[in-house]
Enzyme design. Structure first.
Site, mmCIF file in Angstrom:
data_model
loop_
_atom_site.group_PDB
_atom_site.id
_atom_site.type_symbol
_atom_site.label_atom_id
_atom_site.label_comp_id
_atom_site.label_asym_id
_atom_site.label_seq_id
_atom_site.Cartn_x
_atom_site.Cartn_y
_atom_site.Cartn_z
ATOM 1 N N CYS A 125 0.501 -1.602 0.369
ATOM 2 C CA CYS A 125 -0.215 -0.009 0.023
ATOM 3 C C CYS A 125 0.909 1.057 -0.217
ATOM 4 C CB CYS A 125 -0.823 0.188 1.624
ATOM 5 S SG CYS A 125 -2.042 1.440 1.285
ATOM 6 N N CYS A 176 -1.699 1.851 -2.791
ATOM 7 C CA CYS A 176 -2.147 2.419 -2.304
ATOM 8 C C CYS A 176 -2.167 3.979 -2.668
ATOM 9 C CB CYS A 176 -3.438 2.090 -1.568
ATOM 10 S SG CYS A 176 -3.422 0.643 -1.309
ATOM 11 N N LYS A 203 -0.434 5.184 -6.191
ATOM 12 C CA LYS A 203 -1.363 5.385 -7.034
ATOM 13 C C LYS A 203 -1.674 6.640 -6.730
ATOM 14 C CE LYS A 203 -4.905 3.343 -6.024
ATOM 15 N NZ LYS A 203 -4.938 2.227 -6.080
ATOM 16 N N TYR A 230 -9.559 -3.118 -10.806
ATOM 17 C CA TYR A 230 -9.616 -1.595 -10.861
ATOM 18 C C TYR A 230 -8.282 -2.006 -10.837
ATOM 19 C CZ TYR A 230 -7.288 -3.227 -6.720
ATOM 20 O OH TYR A 230 -6.275 -3.672 -5.404
ATOM 21 N N GLU A 274 -7.138 1.812 -12.836
ATOM 22 C CA GLU A 274 -6.818 3.261 -12.924
ATOM 23 C C GLU A 274 -5.618 3.494 -13.560
ATOM 24 O OE1 GLU A 274 -8.427 1.951 -8.133
ATOM 25 O OE2 GLU A 274 -6.515 1.139 -8.457
ATOM 26 N N HIS A 325 -26.070 22.592 -0.387
ATOM 27 C CA HIS A 325 -26.557 22.962 -1.420
ATOM 28 C C HIS A 325 -26.033 23.868 -1.315
ATOM 29 C CE1 HIS A 325 -28.708 23.812 -5.220
ATOM 30 N NE2 HIS A 325 -28.638 24.860 -5.010
ATOM 31 N N GLU A 369 -25.635 16.224 -2.037
ATOM 32 C CA GLU A 369 -26.658 16.573 -2.225
ATOM 33 C C GLU A 369 -27.882 14.975 -3.238
ATOM 34 O OE1 GLU A 369 -28.530 20.023 -2.714
ATOM 35 O OE2 GLU A 369 -27.073 20.227 -4.799
#
Length: 475
Positions: free
Chosen positions: A42, A47, A50, A176, A180, A457, A462
């Site tokens: 990682c 991770c 990356k 993935y 990626e 908002h 939302e």
């Protein structure tokens, strides 16, 4: 029987370090061995680097759209060596942090390759250490299928250290990692093709997400080629690579990146000197408490694969007869498993099993994917009747631009209980958004609670509390 340490951890990745630190905090004598780099995949080749590269790739769109917001930006030039050098400096800093975490916790660190001699003995750097308990946390390693010229391909391990950005690169895979890295190379300016042997990328994700991401990648200019594969690779006279495809075509590229899978890292570990057993997939078999068929040895993280629950023996828990439980190969999962092992061994009154339900995850392609809970296809397979709420819209950040990028949001709601079973988002910062949704779903939130929540908002988030109309009902 006397032991030198109470726990010996093989592998100083996220899970191993977490287990070691917690165990030491509970008063245990702990040692850790690491043969490569502190922090594991990682931190070093996964991770963290990356996502740094993903951030770098994302600046291309930011610069392209700056003019729409009144900024006069001159010609932009990307320099790959600068990004890699800065990435390396950050990773080196994190390596130091991991080393300090172990040292400050009172954990003894051995830098070298550890090998099991028996169920309680580890050999490292010419020394033999007796341990009451051993934890294997060696993680995974990228794998490339064997075919003529396969040795010419690179994986994520090498991609982080390329001296120059390839002008043209072929990324192979539909998971993935491949998606990626295709986004990274494309965003940084390489002519990129994503090659996948199946009909649609991201197998296992919600169908709506898969189709939307495919369309967005194509919209961004990425060359997506489906239903084909590489049969052979060969070097050309000018040093480039010729990829011979299953459909008879040939592609000339500067590099071929494989993101088609990972294998458990068990090389020269000495498992044959113990009673540890492997699954049919080559991962270490463990029971529900991560104990192997050798009662003194446990294993966590990527090295135990996607399922556990059958170590082939009682292992002291009776779990040898339990049905396998699905898990995810994610850093936070390994962290949780590391804590669980430390508590089980040295603080049993605080032990609690890892809950693998509703684990949120993200794919850092461009645009990002964030998901938690079940897919529509899973709901149908489980015989559930569910209401589907979907929305596609142009994110406000791009409203002044000519970009064709659109966000996607989807809620899967149990038609009988109104409980939200799945949430899937594709768009900017999708992972950040879904983390909060995961907390609500973990607490059992219903669609009525979502509807009763006042939105912020104007935000994309939302949309998840303003979805009122059922798109369709299935099951």
């Amino acid at each position: 029987m006397t032991f030198d340490v109470d726990l010996f951890v093989i592998g100083a990745g996220s899970g191993g370090v977490r287990a070691a630190r917690f165990a030491a905090g509970f008063g245990a004598r702990v040692a850790v061995a690491e043969s490569r780099y502190l922090g594991g995949t990682c931190v070093n080749v996964g991770c963290v680097p990356k996502k740094l590269l993903v951030y770098g790739a994302g600046y291309a769109d930011t610069l392209n759209h700056a003019n729409d917001f009144g900024w006069q930006v001159g010609e932009s030039v990307f320099d790959w060596p600068t990004l890699i050098a800065n990435k390396n400096r950050e990773i080196s800093r994190l390596n130091g942090i991991y080393k300090n975490l172990l040292s400050n916790s009172g954990v003894t660190l051995y830098e070298g390759h550890a090998r099991l001699l028996d169920a309680h003995t580890v050999a490292i750097n010419g020394e033999q250490i007796r341990a009451a308990h051993i934890l294997i946390a060696t993680g995974g390693w990228p794998s490339v299928p064997k075919f003529p010229g396969s040795e010419l391909a690179i994986t994520s391990n090498e991609a982080f250290f390329l001296e120059q950005l390839p002008k043209r690169i072929l990324v192979v895979g539909g998971g993935y990692i491949a998606v990626e890295f295709a986004s990274i190379f494309h965003g940084l300016g390489a002519q990129t093709s994503l090659l996948y042997r199946g009909d649609l990328i991201l197998r296992g994700f919600d169908q709506g997400v898969r189709e939307h991401v495919r369309d967005q990648l194509i919209e961004s200019g990425l060359d997506v080629q489906l239903n084909t594969d590489i049969k052979a690779l060969a070097k050309t006279a000018d040093g480039r690579l010729c990829a011979s495809l299953a459909d008879g075509r040939e592609l000339i590229v500067d590099a071929v990146f494989y993101g088609t899978g990972r294998r458990p890292m068990l090389d020269s570990l000495g498992l044959e000197n113990t009673g540890v057993q492997l699954t049919e997939h080559g991962t270490i078999a463990v029971d529900a408490q991560y104990v192997t068929a050798e009662p003194s040895i446990s294993a966590i993280g990527d090295v135990i694969g996607d399922e556990f629950g059958d170590a082939g023996t009682d292992a002291g828990t009776g779990a040898g007869t339990e049905k396998a439980t699905a898990r995810l190969q994610l850093t936070p999962v390994a962290l949780a498993e590391g804590m669980a092992v430390a508590r089980r061994l040295f603080k049993p009154d605080e032990y609690r099993p890892v809950n693998y339900q509703l684990i949120p995850t993200a794919v850092f392609c461009l645009p990002n994917i964030g998901t938690v809970g079940i897919s529509e296809e899973q709901a149908v397979a489980e015989g559930r009747r569910v209401h589907i709420f979907e929305s596609r819209f142009k994110p406000m950040k791009l409203s002044l631009s000519s970009s064709g990028e659109r966000s996607f949001m989807k809620l899967i709601v149990d038609a009988h209980t109104d409980v939200v079973l799945g949430c899937h988002v594709v768009g900017p910062d999708a992972g950040e958004l879904v983390q909060g949704i995961a907390v609500a779903m973990k607490a059992g939130a219903t669609k009525a609670i979502f509807d009763d929540t006042i939105g912020i908002h104007p935000t994309s988030a939302e949309e998840l509390v303003t979805l009122r109309s059922i798109t369709r009902t299935v099951g």
